[in-house]
Motif scaffolding. Sequence first.
Motif, PDB file in Angstrom:
ATOM      1  N   ASP A   9      -7.847 -20.921   9.437  1.00 33.95           N
ATOM      2  CA  ASP A   9      -7.678 -20.411  10.719  1.00 33.95           C
ATOM      3  C   ASP A   9      -6.176 -19.592  10.615  1.00 33.95           C
ATOM      4  O   ASP A   9      -5.871 -18.807  11.452  1.00 33.95           O
ATOM      5  CB  ASP A   9      -7.549 -21.455  11.791  1.00 33.95           C
ATOM      6  N   ASP A  10      -5.378 -19.503   9.813  1.00 35.61           N
ATOM      7  CA  ASP A  10      -4.230 -19.010   9.619  1.00 35.61           C
ATOM      8  C   ASP A  10      -4.373 -17.583   8.961  1.00 35.61           C
ATOM      9  O   ASP A  10      -5.181 -17.336   8.481  1.00 35.61           O
ATOM     10  CB  ASP A  10      -3.162 -19.778   8.355  1.00 35.61           C
ATOM     11  N   VAL A  11      -3.607 -16.890   9.668  1.00 32.25           N
ATOM     12  CA  VAL A  11      -3.419 -15.346   9.106  1.00 32.25           C
ATOM     13  C   VAL A  11      -2.413 -15.126   8.111  1.00 32.25           C
ATOM     14  O   VAL A  11      -1.139 -15.383   8.588  1.00 32.25           O
ATOM     15  CB  VAL A  11      -3.368 -14.310  10.500  1.00 32.25           C
ATOM     16  N   LEU A  12      -2.576 -14.620   7.123  1.00 32.51           N
ATOM     17  CA  LEU A  12      -1.667 -14.199   6.319  1.00 32.51           C
ATOM     18  C   LEU A  12      -1.010 -12.727   6.537  1.00 32.51           C
ATOM     19  O   LEU A  12      -2.064 -11.667   6.564  1.00 32.51           O
ATOM     20  CB  LEU A  12      -2.004 -14.101   4.739  1.00 32.51           C
ATOM     21  N   HIS A  13       0.279 -12.452   6.613  1.00 29.24           N
ATOM     22  CA  HIS A  13       0.727 -11.015   6.826  1.00 29.24           C
ATOM     23  C   HIS A  13       1.038 -10.563   5.627  1.00 29.24           C
ATOM     24  O   HIS A  13       2.035 -11.088   4.870  1.00 29.24           O
ATOM     25  CB  HIS A  13       1.652 -11.149   7.934  1.00 29.24           C
ATOM     26  N   THR A  14       0.410  -9.436   5.215  1.00 25.52           N
ATOM     27  CA  THR A  14       1.124  -8.699   3.977  1.00 25.52           C
ATOM     28  C   THR A  14       1.864  -7.322   4.480  1.00 25.52           C
ATOM     29  O   THR A  14       1.537  -6.653   5.564  1.00 25.52           O
ATOM     30  CB  THR A  14      -0.045  -8.208   3.285  1.00 25.52           C
ATOM     31  N   PHE A  15       3.023  -6.945   3.496  1.00 25.21           N
ATOM     32  CA  PHE A  15       3.915  -5.902   3.861  1.00 25.21           C
ATOM     33  C   PHE A  15       3.842  -5.094   2.734  1.00 25.21           C
ATOM     34  O   PHE A  15       4.239  -5.543   1.428  1.00 25.21           O
ATOM     35  CB  PHE A  15       5.199  -6.578   4.157  1.00 25.21           C
ATOM     36  N   TYR A  16       3.482  -3.941   2.960  1.00 30.19           N
ATOM     37  CA  TYR A  16       3.380  -2.736   1.812  1.00 30.19           C
ATOM     38  C   TYR A  16       4.602  -1.745   2.081  1.00 30.19           C
ATOM     39  O   TYR A  16       4.537  -1.162   3.185  1.00 30.19           O
ATOM     40  CB  TYR A  16       2.227  -2.081   1.822  1.00 30.19           C
ATOM     41  N   SER A  17       5.388  -1.346   1.213  1.00 31.71           N
ATOM     42  CA  SER A  17       6.263  -0.448   1.212  1.00 31.71           C
ATOM     43  C   SER A  17       5.757   1.007   0.783  1.00 31.71           C
ATOM     44  O   SER A  17       5.499   1.098  -0.262  1.00 31.71           O
ATOM     45  CB  SER A  17       7.580  -0.790   0.307  1.00 31.71           C
ATOM     46  N   HIS A  18       5.572   1.611   1.719  1.00 30.12           N
ATOM     47  CA  HIS A  18       4.571   2.932   1.733  1.00 30.12           C
ATOM     48  C   HIS A  18       5.800   4.231   1.688  1.00 30.12           C
ATOM     49  O   HIS A  18       6.722   4.263   2.127  1.00 30.12           O
ATOM     50  CB  HIS A  18       3.914   3.261   2.955  1.00 30.12           C
ATOM     51  N   SER A  19       5.501   5.024   0.646  1.00 30.36           N
ATOM     52  CA  SER A  19       6.200   6.136  -0.006  1.00 30.36           C
ATOM     53  C   SER A  19       5.240   7.504   0.343  1.00 30.36           C
ATOM     54  O   SER A  19       3.794   7.276   0.013  1.00 30.36           O
ATOM     55  CB  SER A  19       6.740   6.199  -1.413  1.00 30.36           C
ATOM     56  N   ALA A  20       5.766   8.577   0.854  1.00 25.40           N
ATOM     57  CA  ALA A  20       4.938   9.768   1.062  1.00 25.40           C
ATOM     58  C   ALA A  20       4.882  10.402  -0.121  1.00 25.40           C
ATOM     59  O   ALA A  20       4.022  11.219  -0.455  1.00 25.40           O
ATOM     60  CB  ALA A  20       5.685  10.706   2.024  1.00 25.40           C
ATOM     61  N   LEU A  21       5.649  10.006  -1.209  1.00 23.99           N
ATOM     62  CA  LEU A  21       5.125  10.787  -2.463  1.00 23.99           C
ATOM     63  C   LEU A  21       4.077  10.043  -3.301  1.00 23.99           C
ATOM     64  O   LEU A  21       3.625   8.872  -3.414  1.00 23.99           O
ATOM     65  CB  LEU A  21       6.507  10.496  -3.548  1.00 23.99           C
ATOM     66  N   ALA A  22       3.176  11.254  -3.842  1.00 27.59           N
ATOM     67  CA  ALA A  22       1.999  10.680  -4.475  1.00 27.59           C
ATOM     68  C   ALA A  22       2.247   9.856  -5.604  1.00 27.59           C
ATOM     69  O   ALA A  22       1.199   9.099  -6.036  1.00 27.59           O
ATOM     70  CB  ALA A  22       1.267  12.020  -4.893  1.00 27.59           C
ATOM     71  N   GLU A  23       3.337  10.222  -6.220  1.00 25.46           N
ATOM     72  CA  GLU A  23       3.710   9.484  -7.454  1.00 25.46           C
ATOM     73  C   GLU A  23       4.067   8.099  -7.253  1.00 25.46           C
ATOM     74  O   GLU A  23       4.147   7.171  -8.069  1.00 25.46           O
ATOM     75  CB  GLU A  23       4.641  10.156  -8.309  1.00 25.46           C
ATOM     76  N   ARG A  24       4.242   7.568  -6.067  1.00 26.02           N
ATOM     77  CA  ARG A  24       4.411   6.280  -5.796  1.00 26.02           C
ATOM     78  C   ARG A  24       3.527   5.360  -4.879  1.00 26.02           C
ATOM     79  O   ARG A  24       3.824   4.384  -4.306  1.00 26.02           O
ATOM     80  CB  ARG A  24       6.040   6.206  -5.014  1.00 26.02           C
ATOM     81  N   ASP A  25       2.545   6.486  -4.677  1.00 22.40           N
ATOM     82  CA  ASP A  25       1.206   5.927  -3.592  1.00 22.40           C
ATOM     83  C   ASP A  25       0.671   4.824  -4.182  1.00 22.40           C
ATOM     84  O   ASP A  25      -0.121   5.077  -5.290  1.00 22.40           O
ATOM     85  CB  ASP A  25       0.658   6.989  -3.052  1.00 22.40           C
ATOM     86  N   GLU A  26       0.561   3.463  -3.927  1.00 25.70           N
ATOM     87  CA  GLU A  26      -0.193   2.578  -4.116  1.00 25.70           C
ATOM     88  C   GLU A  26      -1.295   2.061  -3.426  1.00 25.70           C
ATOM     89  O   GLU A  26      -1.798   1.069  -3.730  1.00 25.70           O
ATOM     90  CB  GLU A  26       0.840   1.289  -4.531  1.00 25.70           C
ATOM     91  N   HIS A  27      -1.531   2.870  -2.315  1.00 30.09           N
ATOM     92  CA  HIS A  27      -2.501   2.345  -1.272  1.00 30.09           C
ATOM     93  C   HIS A  27      -3.903   2.052  -1.821  1.00 30.09           C
ATOM     94  O   HIS A  27      -4.697   1.301  -1.329  1.00 30.09           O
ATOM     95  CB  HIS A  27      -2.548   3.270   0.120  1.00 30.09           C
ATOM     96  N   THR A  28      -4.309   2.785  -2.987  1.00 32.93           N
ATOM     97  CA  THR A  28      -5.622   2.671  -3.309  1.00 32.93           C
ATOM     98  C   THR A  28      -5.771   1.328  -3.924  1.00 32.93           C
ATOM     99  O   THR A  28      -6.807   0.464  -3.414  1.00 32.93           O
ATOM    100  CB  THR A  28      -5.836   3.724  -4.473  1.00 32.93           C
ATOM    101  N   TYR A  29      -4.950   0.716  -4.588  1.00 30.95           N
ATOM    102  CA  TYR A  29      -5.004  -0.608  -5.330  1.00 30.95           C
ATOM    103  C   TYR A  29      -4.903  -1.551  -3.876  1.00 30.95           C
ATOM    104  O   TYR A  29      -5.563  -2.617  -4.159  1.00 30.95           O
ATOM    105  CB  TYR A  29      -3.762  -0.910  -5.983  1.00 30.95           C
ATOM    106  N   VAL A  30      -3.786  -1.367  -2.865  1.00 33.27           N
ATOM    107  CA  VAL A  30      -3.779  -2.290  -1.979  1.00 33.27           C
ATOM    108  C   VAL A  30      -4.945  -2.332  -1.064  1.00 33.27           C
ATOM    109  O   VAL A  30      -5.579  -3.623  -0.746  1.00 33.27           O
ATOM    110  CB  VAL A  30      -2.469  -1.670  -1.100  1.00 33.27           C
ATOM    111  N   ASP A  31      -5.843  -1.331  -1.025  1.00 31.83           N
ATOM    112  CA  ASP A  31      -7.078  -1.184  -0.128  1.00 31.83           C
ATOM    113  C   ASP A  31      -7.945  -2.049  -1.054  1.00 31.83           C
ATOM    114  O   ASP A  31      -9.018  -2.734  -0.358  1.00 31.83           O
ATOM    115  CB  ASP A  31      -7.333   0.186   0.049  1.00 31.83           C
TER     116      ASP A  31
END
Length: 624
Positions: free
Chosen positions: A230-252
């Motif tokens: 029942d507990d919720v885990l909160h995750t925090f991702y540091s997002h960069s607008a640069l494609a070279e630093r974009d990790e959202h594919t792996y995060v997703d």
Amino acid sequence: MGRLFGVLENGQKPGFIAQIHARLARRDALCRKLSLDPFEVDDEILITQAYTAWGEGCVDQLEGEFAFAIWDDARKVLFCARDRFGVCPFVYAHTPERFAFASEIKTLLSLPFVARDLDFQRVGQYLADVSGAYPDQSSTFYRMIRRLPPAHTLTITQTSALTLRRYWSLDRERETHFASDDEYAEAFLHHFGAAVYDCIAGRSLISAQLSGGLDSSSVVAAARVLMPADDVLHTFYSHSALAERDEHTYVDHLLNALIPARVKHHIVNEPPPFADFERILAIHAEPPSSANPVVFDSLYGAAHDAQLPIMLDGDDGDTTVSHGIGLLPEMAHRGEWGRFLAESVALAVRGKSPVSSLRGYFDRYASPALMRADLLSLWRVSGEIAPAMKRAHAAQFAALAAKRARAAAPDGIKRMARRVCGKPDPALFDNLTLNADFVREIGLDAWMRANRADDARLIDVRHERDLHIKTLLFGGHQVVLEENDRLATYHGVQGRHPFRDIPLVEFCVSLPPEVKLRLSWTRWILRRSMRGILPPEIQWRRDKTNFSPSINHGMLTAHRDLLDSVVLGGVGDVIAPYVDRAALRETYAKLLASQPYTTLHYSERMEYAARSVRRAVILALWLS
């Protein structure tokens, strides 16, 4: 958990009994030993009771993160200690009449007897970008203020006599073996799960940093499995607008594999590298060693704003589990050249320049063993290696023989030969922006030469475990852990580091190198253990998060005016005693002309130049 501060005057009884900053692990086991109820005592009481029971030996019973000072009135001594990896800060100043300690350097600077004279050696090491690389874990930027090193105790008597003692070290003799890969994976998962569980047990409102890399994703996935449903885990991702630093594919990939209702994801925009930097400098009271302190500051700040008091991270997972690269010199020493080549070639093909990478592995890890080989063995080995390196057999042998001859020559002969040929002595570091007079005055060359020799001996290891231990105890990790703890404490957040769990660390060190590196898969045991827990896209991910593109791009675009004011303007006058300002301007001009800035890190020389400029600017801001 609190911040430390105390003063001992002329050995007299101080105005406190105990000053404690702690986040203990394995509390239940400790409470059983002390016959205490874990639900009725906090960490401060646990530590004082542990000292009452075991005296100075209490540190052997404590696990987790801690720094404390306890006045022992019976013995008339002050006993201080710091956790094994130095997460919790502890700094002190000592004179024949007084001893003062604190969590914060700025607290000590407020005392009238603590001088503000700089430690010039530390300044030079910082500018040369080597301050975290070598064994000195006690210095600060102030000559009078010292750090209590990790895994050390400090005892000071009524006569102001001070004694330091290391109470823990990693056991290089311990070995752990199992009959199958499945057994290795099961044992690793047991230790890793226990480390994560200890960070979250009995606690709610848990958050975790999530970069999309193997380490942070493993922590998040394990925490979600171990938390109450029942507990919720909160995750925090540091997002960069640069494609070279974009990790959202792996995060997703990871978020899609978890149950959405049990995870709340927060996206925090990555600030430029000098954002609100005056506050960062004020928190640390010295130039930070971390390459991206503003990123961690923003993540802890976001957790605070969301009223989440605990944040897990995957920091140092690669050093705890180990990439296993120490297996290469171990195989070279054993003469297992077929295996050496198999692993080296497999690792090299992952790089952008496989042939160059292979030569690098050979030169760094095989050459020390070959230097001790007889010429006939050298000829045979060069015949094996030359085809893999795409070099002629005879040419490779000649190069190896020449290198061995050069290595065997006395230093005086080498220097004479360089002068005759008109070649300069080899540089000990590549930062040409340092003031040559300053380097000479503080003896930085001699310091570097001594430590490079120690470094070379440790790279020339006969056992992978030696390099694993050296990497784990690397001074730079300790400083960054301490800096992040300061930032977390500033925001009222407790940082938790599962990969620094002592039983997990000791288990990983004891493992055979073949489960750390296997056919180019570094951290193999972690990858194998997370089967069915992590998505394969992350489990078998080759690369890892690289902050360099956003740091360099942000520095040279968003902060161009700031850099101009330091490098080209009057703000930089304050660093003139330490930096060759003409050379700094030249280096800065080369960086500005080297667009796109997001690819500077592809060149080791340009990346080092960017770090040199960044550190010069940080030093100027701090001194100003």
